[in-house]
Design an enzyme around this catalytic site. Structure first.
Site, PDB file in Angstrom:
ATOM      1  N   ASP A 230      50.074 -22.669 -90.553  1.00  0.00           N
ATOM      2  CA  ASP A 230      50.248 -21.532 -89.652  1.00  0.00           C
ATOM      3  C   ASP A 230      51.433 -20.688 -90.110  1.00  0.00           C
ATOM      4  OD1 ASP A 230      50.332 -19.740 -87.596  1.00  0.00           O
ATOM      5  OD2 ASP A 230      50.514 -21.221 -85.991  1.00  0.00           O
TER       6      ASP A 230
ATOM      7  N   HIS B 200      52.200 -17.942 -88.619  1.00  0.00           N
ATOM      8  CA  HIS B 200      52.764 -17.535 -87.316  1.00  0.00           C
ATOM      9  C   HIS B 200      53.218 -16.085 -87.293  1.00  0.00           C
ATOM     10  CE1 HIS B 200      54.773 -18.740 -83.416  1.00  0.00           C
ATOM     11  NE2 HIS B 200      53.710 -19.524 -83.430  1.00  0.00           N
TER      12      HIS B 200
ATOM     13  N   GLU C  65      46.786 -19.600 -91.330  1.00  0.00           N
ATOM     14  CA  GLU C  65      46.660 -18.893 -90.050  1.00  0.00           C
ATOM     15  C   GLU C  65      47.684 -17.781 -89.911  1.00  0.00           C
ATOM     16  OE1 GLU C  65      47.258 -20.026 -85.321  1.00  0.00           O
ATOM     17  OE2 GLU C  65      46.552 -21.541 -86.728  1.00  0.00           O
TER      18      GLU C  65
ATOM     19  N   GLU D   4      44.518 -15.385 -82.452  1.00  0.00           N
ATOM     20  CA  GLU D   4      45.096 -15.820 -81.181  1.00  0.00           C
ATOM     21  C   GLU D   4      45.714 -14.663 -80.408  1.00  0.00           C
ATOM     22  OE1 GLU D   4      49.358 -17.722 -81.658  1.00  0.00           O
ATOM     23  OE2 GLU D   4      48.113 -18.323 -83.357  1.00  0.00           O
TER      24      GLU D   4
ATOM     25  N   ASP E 158      41.396 -17.257 -78.132  1.00  0.00           N
ATOM     26  CA  ASP E 158      41.976 -18.193 -77.177  1.00  0.00           C
ATOM     27  C   ASP E 158      41.256 -18.027 -75.846  1.00  0.00           C
ATOM     28  OD1 ASP E 158      43.769 -19.266 -75.101  1.00  0.00           O
ATOM     29  OD2 ASP E 158      45.231 -19.477 -76.719  1.00  0.00           O
TER      30      ASP E 158
ATOM     31  N   HIS F 157      41.862 -21.185 -80.444  1.00  0.00           N
ATOM     32  CA  HIS F 157      43.303 -21.410 -80.297  1.00  0.00           C
ATOM     33  C   HIS F 157      43.550 -22.047 -78.940  1.00  0.00           C
ATOM     34  CE1 HIS F 157      47.413 -19.817 -79.195  1.00  0.00           C
ATOM     35  NE2 HIS F 157      47.667 -20.222 -80.431  1.00  0.00           N
TER      36      HIS F 157
END
Length: 381
Positions: A183, A185, A209, A235, A257, A284
């Site tokens: 991830d 992020h 990700e 997400e 999500d 997610h």
């Protein structure tokens, strides 16, 4: 049957649950939350509840249309998350009123079990090997970790070495038959992601990700075309129109999500849209029990599903766990890294209402950390 009451509960560690009550005694639960903005979403749920009181809960789609389109200003994480939790609760009522799980109402299961992954940290590389070994011993076949902590605008040699060291440690601990995802992020600039991704390729991550912030969809196609690692994102995308540019850019994995992207109703449609781009879905869900239960109902009915995120045992669960808020924890028991098909009506779980009421307001609102670069300027968390 009519809706008589809508309530919300802010519970540890950072979740918001909602409860819809009907005049026939059937209750539905949802999880409407933006991590770090629970109080704001709670207000939005209260405003949307005005559209539901006195109405027939079975008209789930009509309620979704009104909640999402009944106001001139629409969309965004707060409103979409408020809608998501209420939508989950309405589906929960629909299933319970008919005595079937939601996945039956969505057309029935297309698989017998759902593969899930577990988090192993990554902000701090210390302990990655031990954390991965622990998840392997617990039966998981996949893990996810952050690629780094604070990241320079352009990676130094040391930065790249640190990222690849995490990947190398994970791959060595997992062996060739298990997977890890990385991830980013949103901590990387576009040029930085392009610089770092090739260094991960030898370790064959399942996906990388959010290598870009969702603010830059126009840069995503160039990155996916250049990356030797499958790219995942989603997400922080909240609707079909939000995810379309990512799909057109060629992402391999989409991560809507269920508590952010309009609930079961919209994520079901997002998954169908993704299927037309041959894109896989990995919902997610670093959240609570209702969000996970809703995610599973969609996962079991989605042909292009890949893997499910879940937060049981995650590093931030301090003082409360997913299992603390459900009566029967068996539905969330993992078998060789998989979850079995839920068979109970509605979302397939029984929320421990006494535990939820007792936990409401027990901790201050959670807010994500704020990071800064060495020069004092803002850094992405």
């Amino acid at each position: 049957m009519k809706i008589t009451k809508v309530e919300t509960f802010a519970v540890p560690p950072r979740w918001l649950l909602c409860r819809i009550e009907t005049d026939e005694g059937i209750v539905g639960w949802g999880e409407p939350v933006v991590e770090g903005r629970a109080a704001t979403v709670r207000t939005a749920v209260g405003e949307l509840a005005e559209l539901l009181i006195g109405k027939d809960p079975s008209r789930v789609e009509d309620h979704w249309q009104l909640m999402t389109k009944g106001s001139f200003y629409r969309g965004g994480p707060v409103l979409s998350s408020a809608v998501a939790g209420l939508d989950q609760a309405l589906w929960d009522i629909a299933g319970k009123s008919l005595g079937v799980p939601v996945h039956v109402l969505l057309g029935g299961a297309v698989r017998d079990r759902v593969r899930a992954y577990s988090w192993v940290g990554g902000d701090d590389p210390a302990g990655i090997t031990d954390a991965v070994h622990a998840q392997v011993e617990a039966g998981f076949t996949a893990v996810k970790m952050n690629a780094c902590g604070p990241m320079n605008r352009l990676a130094t040699v040391r930065d790249i070495d640190d990222v690849t060291a995490r990947a190398a440690a994970a791959r060595e601990a997992l062996g060739p038959d298990r997977d890890f995802a990385v991830d980013f992020h949103g901590r990387f600039h576009a040029a930085n992601a392009r610089k770092v991704l090739p260094h991960l390729a030898p370790f064959n991550p399942l996906f990388a990700e959010e290598p870009l912030l969702p603010d830059y969809p126009h840069l995503l196609e160039g990155l996916t075309a250049a990356s030797p690692v499958p790219i995942a994102t989603g997400e922080r995308l909240y609707s079909r129109t939000d995810v379309l540019p990512a799909l057109q850019a060629g992402v391999a994995v989409l991560q809507p999500d269920l508590s952010h992207a309009g609930g079961i109703s919209e994520v079901r449609r997002i998954a169908s849209l993704a299927e037309t781009f041959d894109t896989l879905i990995a919902p997610h869900c670093p959240l609570g029990p209702v969000s996970l239960a809703a995610s599973l109902q969609v996962a079991f009915t989605t042909p292009n599903f890949l893997i499910q995120e879940q937060s049981i045992g995650i590093h931030y669960n301090d003082g409360a766990e997913v299992l603390d808020y459900v009566v029967d924890t068996e539905v969330f028991r993992f078998h060789q890294g998989h979850l079995a098909l839920p068979t109970a009506p509605g979302l397939g779980i029984e929320v421990d209402e006494a535990a939820v009421r007792a936990a409401d307001g027990r901790t201050p609102d959670w807010h994500n950390p704020v990071w800064r670069h060495e020069d004092g300027s803002f850094a992405e968390w």
